[in-house]
Design a protein around this motif. Structure first.
Motif, PDB file in Angstrom:
ATOM      1  N   ALA A   6       0.839  -1.199   0.000  1.00 57.63           N
ATOM      2  CA  ALA A   6       0.000   0.000   0.000  1.00 57.63           C
ATOM      3  C   ALA A   6       0.878   1.254   0.000  1.00 57.63           C
ATOM      4  N   GLY A   7       1.986   1.196   0.723  1.00 58.11           N
ATOM      5  CA  GLY A   7       2.913   2.315   0.712  1.00 58.11           C
ATOM      6  C   GLY A   7       3.589   2.487  -0.631  1.00 58.11           C
ATOM      7  N   ARG A   8       3.955   1.375  -1.251  1.00 58.19           N
ATOM      8  CA  ARG A   8       4.625   1.434  -2.546  1.00 58.19           C
ATOM      9  C   ARG A   8       3.726   2.056  -3.606  1.00 58.19           C
ATOM     10  N   TYR A   9       2.419   1.738  -3.559  1.00 57.97           N
ATOM     11  CA  TYR A   9       1.513   2.201  -4.600  1.00 57.97           C
ATOM     12  C   TYR A   9       0.589   3.319  -4.130  1.00 57.97           C
ATOM     13  N   ALA A  10       1.001   4.015  -3.092  1.00 58.52           N
ATOM     14  CA  ALA A  10       0.207   5.145  -2.598  1.00 58.52           C
ATOM     15  C   ALA A  10      -0.027   6.166  -3.710  1.00 58.52           C
ATOM     16  N   GLY A  11      -1.275   6.558  -3.880  1.00 64.46           N
ATOM     17  CA  GLY A  11      -1.618   7.508  -4.925  1.00 64.46           C
ATOM     18  C   GLY A  11      -1.839   6.884  -6.285  1.00 64.46           C
ATOM     19  N   VAL A  12      -1.550   5.586  -6.413  1.00 58.65           N
ATOM     20  CA  VAL A  12      -1.728   4.876  -7.688  1.00 58.65           C
ATOM     21  C   VAL A  12      -2.824   3.820  -7.562  1.00 58.65           C
ATOM     22  N   ILE A  13      -2.734   3.024  -6.506  1.00 60.84           N
ATOM     23  CA  ILE A  13      -3.718   1.969  -6.252  1.00 60.84           C
ATOM     24  C   ILE A  13      -4.188   2.114  -4.821  1.00 60.84           C
ATOM     25  N   SER A  14      -5.481   2.077  -4.592  1.00 60.19           N
ATOM     26  CA  SER A  14      -6.021   2.309  -3.259  1.00 60.19           C
ATOM     27  C   SER A  14      -5.629   1.185  -2.300  1.00 60.19           C
ATOM     28  N   PRO A  15      -5.511   1.486  -1.010  1.00 63.57           N
ATOM     29  CA  PRO A  15      -5.185   0.450  -0.017  1.00 63.57           C
ATOM     30  C   PRO A  15      -6.192  -0.698  -0.013  1.00 63.57           C
ATOM     31  N   GLU A  16      -7.446  -0.393  -0.312  1.00 62.31           N
ATOM     32  CA  GLU A  16      -8.472  -1.433  -0.342  1.00 62.31           C
ATOM     33  C   GLU A  16      -8.219  -2.424  -1.463  1.00 62.31           C
ATOM     34  N   VAL A  17      -7.817  -1.916  -2.609  1.00 54.52           N
ATOM     35  CA  VAL A  17      -7.514  -2.803  -3.742  1.00 54.52           C
ATOM     36  C   VAL A  17      -6.266  -3.619  -3.440  1.00 54.52           C
ATOM     37  N   VAL A  18      -5.272  -2.993  -2.835  1.00 51.16           N
ATOM     38  CA  VAL A  18      -4.052  -3.719  -2.472  1.00 51.16           C
ATOM     39  C   VAL A  18      -4.390  -4.868  -1.535  1.00 51.16           C
ATOM     40  N   GLU A  19      -5.186  -4.606  -0.522  1.00 58.99           N
ATOM     41  CA  GLU A  19      -5.562  -5.654   0.431  1.00 58.99           C
ATOM     42  C   GLU A  19      -6.313  -6.792  -0.267  1.00 58.99           C
ATOM     43  N   ARG A  20      -7.228  -6.430  -1.144  1.00 55.88           N
ATOM     44  CA  ARG A  20      -7.992  -7.464  -1.854  1.00 55.88           C
ATOM     45  C   ARG A  20      -7.086  -8.322  -2.711  1.00 55.88           C
ATOM     46  N   VAL A  21      -6.166  -7.707  -3.425  1.00 55.16           N
ATOM     47  CA  VAL A  21      -5.266  -8.462  -4.298  1.00 55.16           C
ATOM     48  C   VAL A  21      -4.378  -9.398  -3.482  1.00 55.16           C
ATOM     49  N   VAL A  22      -3.879  -8.929  -2.347  1.00 58.48           N
ATOM     50  CA  VAL A  22      -3.010  -9.765  -1.516  1.00 58.48           C
ATOM     51  C   VAL A  22      -3.749 -10.995  -1.013  1.00 58.48           C
ATOM     52  N   PHE A  23      -4.940 -10.807  -0.472  1.00 56.18           N
ATOM     53  CA  PHE A  23      -5.664 -11.943   0.087  1.00 56.18           C
ATOM     54  C   PHE A  23      -6.241 -12.843  -1.004  1.00 56.18           C
ATOM     55  N   GLU A  24      -6.622 -12.271  -2.134  1.00 55.54           N
ATOM     56  CA  GLU A  24      -7.046 -13.095  -3.271  1.00 55.54           C
ATOM     57  C   GLU A  24      -5.892 -13.958  -3.775  1.00 55.54           C
ATOM     58  N   SER A  25      -4.715 -13.384  -3.828  1.00 52.15           N
ATOM     59  CA  SER A  25      -3.538 -14.117  -4.292  1.00 52.15           C
ATOM     60  C   SER A  25      -3.241 -15.285  -3.364  1.00 52.15           C
ATOM     61  N   TYR A  26      -3.355 -15.047  -2.080  1.00 53.21           N
ATOM     62  CA  TYR A  26      -3.122 -16.101  -1.092  1.00 53.21           C
ATOM     63  C   TYR A  26      -4.125 -17.237  -1.278  1.00 53.21           C
ATOM     64  N   ALA A  27      -5.403 -16.884  -1.401  1.00 58.33           N
ATOM     65  CA  ALA A  27      -6.442 -17.907  -1.556  1.00 58.33           C
ATOM     66  C   ALA A  27      -6.265 -18.697  -2.849  1.00 58.33           C
ATOM     67  N   ALA A  28      -5.881 -17.997  -3.926  1.00 53.12           N
ATOM     68  CA  ALA A  28      -5.712 -18.665  -5.218  1.00 53.12           C
ATOM     69  C   ALA A  28      -4.566 -19.669  -5.172  1.00 53.12           C
ATOM     70  N   LEU A  29      -3.438 -19.289  -4.576  1.00 52.28           N
ATOM     71  CA  LEU A  29      -2.304 -20.202  -4.496  1.00 52.28           C
ATOM     72  C   LEU A  29      -2.579 -21.353  -3.533  1.00 52.28           C
ATOM     73  N   ALA A  30      -3.359 -21.098  -2.502  1.00 52.45           N
ATOM     74  CA  ALA A  30      -3.652 -22.126  -1.504  1.00 52.45           C
ATOM     75  C   ALA A  30      -4.441 -23.289  -2.091  1.00 52.45           C
ATOM     76  N   ARG A  31      -5.193 -23.037  -3.161  1.00 55.98           N
ATOM     77  CA  ARG A  31      -6.024 -24.092  -3.731  1.00 55.98           C
ATOM     78  C   ARG A  31      -5.209 -25.239  -4.306  1.00 55.98           C
ATOM     79  N   THR A  32      -3.992 -24.956  -4.767  1.00 59.87           N
ATOM     80  CA  THR A  32      -3.202 -26.006  -5.421  1.00 59.87           C
ATOM     81  C   THR A  32      -1.852 -26.244  -4.759  1.00 59.87           C
TER      82      THR A  32
END
Length: 212
Positions: free
Chosen positions: A24-50
């Protein structure tokens, strides 16, 4: 949020939360913290499936999320980069797509951003293929099958598919090519050597066409 990896949940949550804060700090002003959080947890869930091994799942998810966010920033023309971004898409992201990505990353170095993904990601990259690439002097690093995501497609200038084109959305300005069926990569040394040689020729030709 449902989590299929409850055995590591406390530690993983701590790592993921720190990852969200960092990105969120890296992409401040470019991508909202909410989107960053969603992408991180979505990525975790997606990799966890396999994932076969869950020990390093959270750090891998952080790496995957960082790559997705970089693609998203590029798609929004906010990262200032002009290097070509190339995405290889196979069915499982365990064979041809990974091999082609490793080859192009080797030849292009920092002059290109190279990714791979799978429409139905498998559990692990073909070990014999990785050994063959290493024997050729190609550094493969830490590789793992990744699911195809819309943000990575949007952030790509060139998309190379292996019979998986129907599953990849087409966006204006993106160059799409198909390099044939993503057949199972066998462990037969002769067949594997032939496959790597074939992909090497295609990758070299591609790089000559798209390099800055």
């Amino acid at each position: 949020m449902d989590d299929p990896t409850d055995a590591h949940r406390p530690l993983d949550l701590h790592v993921l939360e720190r990852t969200v804060e960092h990105l969120a700090g890296r992409y401040a002003g470019v991508i909202s913290p909410e989107v960053v959080e969603r992408v991180v947890f979505e990525s975790y869930a997606a990799l966890a499936r396999t994932a076969r091994v869950r020990t390093y799942l959270a750090p891998l998810a952080g790496h995957f999320a960082a790559d997705r966010l970089a693609a998203l920033a590029h798609a929004r023309d906010r990262d200032g980069s002009t290097v070509p971004r190339v995405l290889f898409v196979g069915r499982h992201d365990t064979g041809r797509a990974q091999i082609a990505a490793a080859l192009l990353a080797h030849y292009a170095g920092d002059a290109a951003v190279v990714r791979s993904a799978g429409t139905e990601p498998g559990a692990a990259v073909n070990e014999k293929a990785l050994q063959l690439l290493t024997a050729r002097g190609i550094e493969v690093g830490r590789v793992y099958p990744k699911p195809l995501t819309d943000d990575v497609v949007r952030g790509s200038d060139h998309v190379i598919t292996f019979g998986t084109g129907a599953a990849v959305p087409a966006y204006p300005g993106t160059d799409h090519r198909d390099w044939g069926t993503d057949r199972t990569v066998t462990g037969n040394p002769g067949e594997l050597e032939s496959l790597v040689t074939e992909l090497d020729e295609k990758v070299r030709a591609l790089w000559q066409q798209i390099k800055p």
